[in-house]
Design a protein around this motif. Structure first.
Motif, mmCIF file in Angstrom:
data_model
loop_
_atom_site.group_PDB
_atom_site.id
_atom_site.type_symbol
_atom_site.label_atom_id
_atom_site.label_comp_id
_atom_site.label_asym_id
_atom_site.label_seq_id
_atom_site.Cartn_x
_atom_site.Cartn_y
_atom_site.Cartn_z
ATOM 1 N N UNK A 1 -8.858 2.014 -11.567
ATOM 2 C CA UNK A 1 -10.100 2.780 -12.117
ATOM 3 C C UNK A 1 -9.887 3.636 -13.235
ATOM 4 N N UNK A 2 -8.825 4.143 -13.714
ATOM 5 C CA UNK A 2 -8.608 4.950 -15.000
ATOM 6 C C UNK A 2 -8.969 4.012 -16.005
ATOM 7 N N UNK B 1 -5.877 4.982 -20.707
ATOM 8 C CA UNK B 1 -5.147 5.891 -19.698
ATOM 9 C C UNK B 1 -3.976 4.769 -19.174
ATOM 10 N N UNK C 1 -10.547 0.317 -6.853
ATOM 11 C CA UNK C 1 -11.228 -0.038 -5.497
ATOM 12 C C UNK C 1 -12.755 0.005 -5.153
ATOM 13 N N UNK C 2 -13.017 -0.530 -4.619
ATOM 14 C CA UNK C 2 -14.736 -0.655 -4.294
ATOM 15 C C UNK C 2 -15.128 -1.440 -3.216
ATOM 16 N N UNK D 1 0.899 -1.230 0.037
ATOM 17 C CA UNK D 1 -0.047 -0.121 0.023
ATOM 18 C C UNK D 1 1.004 1.243 0.027
ATOM 19 N N UNK D 2 0.305 2.285 -0.363
ATOM 20 C CA UNK D 2 0.819 3.566 -0.484
ATOM 21 C C UNK D 2 1.481 3.771 -1.774
ATOM 22 N N UNK D 3 1.826 4.909 -1.987
ATOM 23 C CA UNK D 3 2.400 5.110 -3.576
ATOM 24 C C UNK D 3 4.005 5.412 -3.185
ATOM 25 N N UNK D 4 4.178 6.060 -2.047
ATOM 26 C CA UNK D 4 5.548 6.240 -1.697
ATOM 27 C C UNK D 4 6.471 4.931 -1.240
ATOM 28 N N UNK E 1 -7.802 3.703 -7.525
ATOM 29 C CA UNK E 1 -8.441 4.484 -8.067
ATOM 30 C C UNK E 1 -7.752 5.783 -8.896
ATOM 31 N N UNK E 2 -6.556 6.023 -8.484
ATOM 32 C CA UNK E 2 -5.915 7.209 -8.985
ATOM 33 C C UNK E 2 -4.819 6.867 -9.825
ATOM 34 N N UNK E 3 -4.845 7.600 -10.835
ATOM 35 C CA UNK E 3 -3.514 7.190 -11.891
ATOM 36 C C UNK E 3 -2.336 7.446 -11.403
ATOM 37 N N UNK E 4 -2.328 8.680 -10.782
ATOM 38 C CA UNK E 4 -0.904 9.119 -10.163
ATOM 39 C C UNK E 4 -0.364 7.938 -9.433
ATOM 40 N N UNK E 5 -1.204 7.751 -8.475
ATOM 41 C CA UNK E 5 -0.717 6.266 -7.483
ATOM 42 C C UNK E 5 -0.286 5.044 -8.241
#
Lengths: 312, 195
Positions: free
Chosen positions: A165-166, A170, A188-189, A113-116, A140-144
């Motif tokens: 999610x993207x 994308x 994630x849902x 977990x966690x992007x960093x 859900x986040x493209x950036x992550x």
């Protein structure tokens, strides 16, 4: 003879006739489920004999469907085993893939977990690499997703199917270098997948896994295996009968280019190596028999024929 | 979910709908759909930062001793006839803390007795004793639910609840210095003042 993966569903009554028929035709029953009065057989059978099996199964209420995931082992990888990812969507996807014939194993990363801070351990990477392909269920986040994939894919050699999610396009554009497959719009849902559009997303995941595994099969076909995994499964079941007493649903799990035998490596590896496939040809000659990182199981990796000069 | 104000803000459009659904599912799963009146969530995936601010609806009343027990003052003791056991554990806990275990007896399941001594008298307004505050449990559930809504890796957290208004911020990094201002701005968007 080209073996095709199928699922046979029917009643328990006279189902042994179907099992015998498949064996007589030169096919293999990979897995057999008995659910009350229903029996489900996951099999590999000769392509030309599918109409015959359907015809013989019909009077006893049997139904034959093509199941392209039979004979594959798929890792469903989630960033963790917390409430954020379980039971939905990870369990839903793992169960759906399993319903279509694949042996799916859920792998919850300890620190995914966690992007960093996301990372995988050597053990997790080795377990994932024992599968035919890995489905990474990200959020859900493209950036992550982009940030995390850099860390999570490191050391993974098997084809990766990425979900998030993207949109699929994308994801395809964002991930560099590319992975084997993408399925968008399924991040994630927190609810069970039961609506038609949600089931359609699960179907999209299965379609992508099938596409990725077909590519892998094509690659293997360029340098065919020394022996078919299903055939080695039959050999092991015959010559190491202890495996039949294992209570696991799939004591011998068939993969595209190998097998996972759920017996202790220390006690059974030598017996598996010396099991004879044909006169004078043992499993040890056509495959590497290795310790699996999953419990103390045995991993059989079948060598290509170019390496052994043997095709059995 | 019938909230007076329910907004999710994020720079990524697909994530907005995803988090609306997640918040909906989590609040309903935790039976908080009726309790929360306003909720405003802001997620910044770049920093990364998750802020949820909101207001509870009508707060549940305090549970007092008279709501579930009959209080009878007798010579040398006060007898409590328990009508409903739900709050008995927290009642005993309060009585033990206030009067000590040696003065509180429970001769049977439905009776509690407190010894009433001249030099250690029992409070004459014992019937008004606040035994539990359901809002405490509600807020605990709410914070748990917000943590389930927040992205998982956000382990640096801070939350506050006061007088029906709450906020929770979480991140993977240290929380930003301008967090109070951001929280005030989110409350302002809901037409409320920050706690």
């Amino acid at each position: 003879m080209i073996l095709v993966p199928i699922t046979y569903k029917g009643g328990v009554y006279r189902h042994d006739e179907i099992v015998d028929l498949i064996a007589d035709l030169g096919g293999y029953v990979i897995q057999k489920h008995m659910l009350a009065t229903e029996v489900v057989l996951l099999c590999l059978v000769p392509r030309d004999d599918i109409p015959l099996i359907s015809r013989i199964g019909k009077p006893i209420g049997g139904e034959v469907t093509l199941s392209p995931l039979v004979g594959t082992e798929v890792a469903i990888v989630t960033p963790s085993l917390s409430i954020h990812h379980l039971p939905h969507p990870a369990c839903d996807i793992a169960e759906y893939v399993r319903r279509l014939g694949a042996k799916s194993n859920m792998i919850g990363l300890a620190r995914g977990y966690g992007k960093r801070v996301a990372q995988t351990s050597a053990e997790e990477r080795e377990i994932i690499n024992e599968h035919d392909c890995a489905v990474f269920l990200l959020g859900n986040f493209e950036h992550c997703i982009v940030e995390k994939m850099r860390a999570l894919r490191r050391g993974i050699d098997v084809p990766i199917v990425l979900t998030g999610k993207p949109d699929t396009e994308v994801l395809r554009t964002a991930i560099d270098p590319p992975v084997a497959g993408y399925v968008g719009d399924i991040g994630r849902f927190m609810h069970r997948t039961k609506e038609a559009d949600e089931i359609a997303r699960l179907d999209a995941i299965v379609a992508e896994i099938v596409r990725v595994l077909d590519l892998r099969r094509e690659e293997i076909a360029k340098d065919p295996l020394s022996a078919s995994p299903a055939r080695l499964m039959a050999v092991i079941q015959e010559q190491v009968p202890e495996v039949l007493e294992v209570t696991s649903p799939t004591p011998v799990t068939v993969q595209i280019a190998g097998l996972r035998v759920k017996l202790p490596f220390a006690d059974f590896a030598d017996r598996i190596r010396s099991a004879e496939v044909e006169e004078g040809v043992t499993i040890g000659q056509v495959a590497d028999v290795l310790p699996s990182r999953m419990r103390d199981y045995i991993l059989v990796r079948i060598k290509p024929s170019s390496e052994t000069d043997i095709v059995v | 979910m019938p909230l007076d104000h329910f907004v999710v803000e994020s720079p990524e459009a697909w994530a907005v709908q995803a988090y609306v659904d997640i918040a909906n599912d989590v609040l309903l799963d935790h039976n908080l759909g009726q309790a929360v009146a306003k909720l405003h969530i802001e997620i910044d995936p770049v920093y990364p930062l998750f802020i949820a601010v909101g207001m509870l609806g009508r707060l549940p009343p305090l549970v007092r001793l008279r709501d579930f027990a009959d209080v009878t003052f007798e010579p040398g003791k006060v007898k409590l006839g328990i009508n409903e056991e739900t709050h008995l554990a927290s009642l005993l806990d309060r009585l033990w803390r206030q009067y000590g275990k040696n003065r509180v007896e429970q001769p049977d399941r439905w009776t509690v007795e407190i010894s009433d001594e001249p030099d250690l008298p029992v409070d004459r307004d014992l019937a008004d004793l606040v035994v539990s505050d359901p809002t405490e449990g509600l807020v605990r559930d709410l914070i748990y639910a917000l943590l389930a809504i927040a992205p998982e890796g956000f382990r640096v957290r801070e939350h506050r609840y006061e007088d029906g208004r709450f906020w929770l911020a979480s991140s993977e990094n240290t929380l930003p210095e301008d967090l109070p201002a951001r929280i005030r701005a989110l409350f302002a968007k809901m037409g409320e003042a920050a706690p």
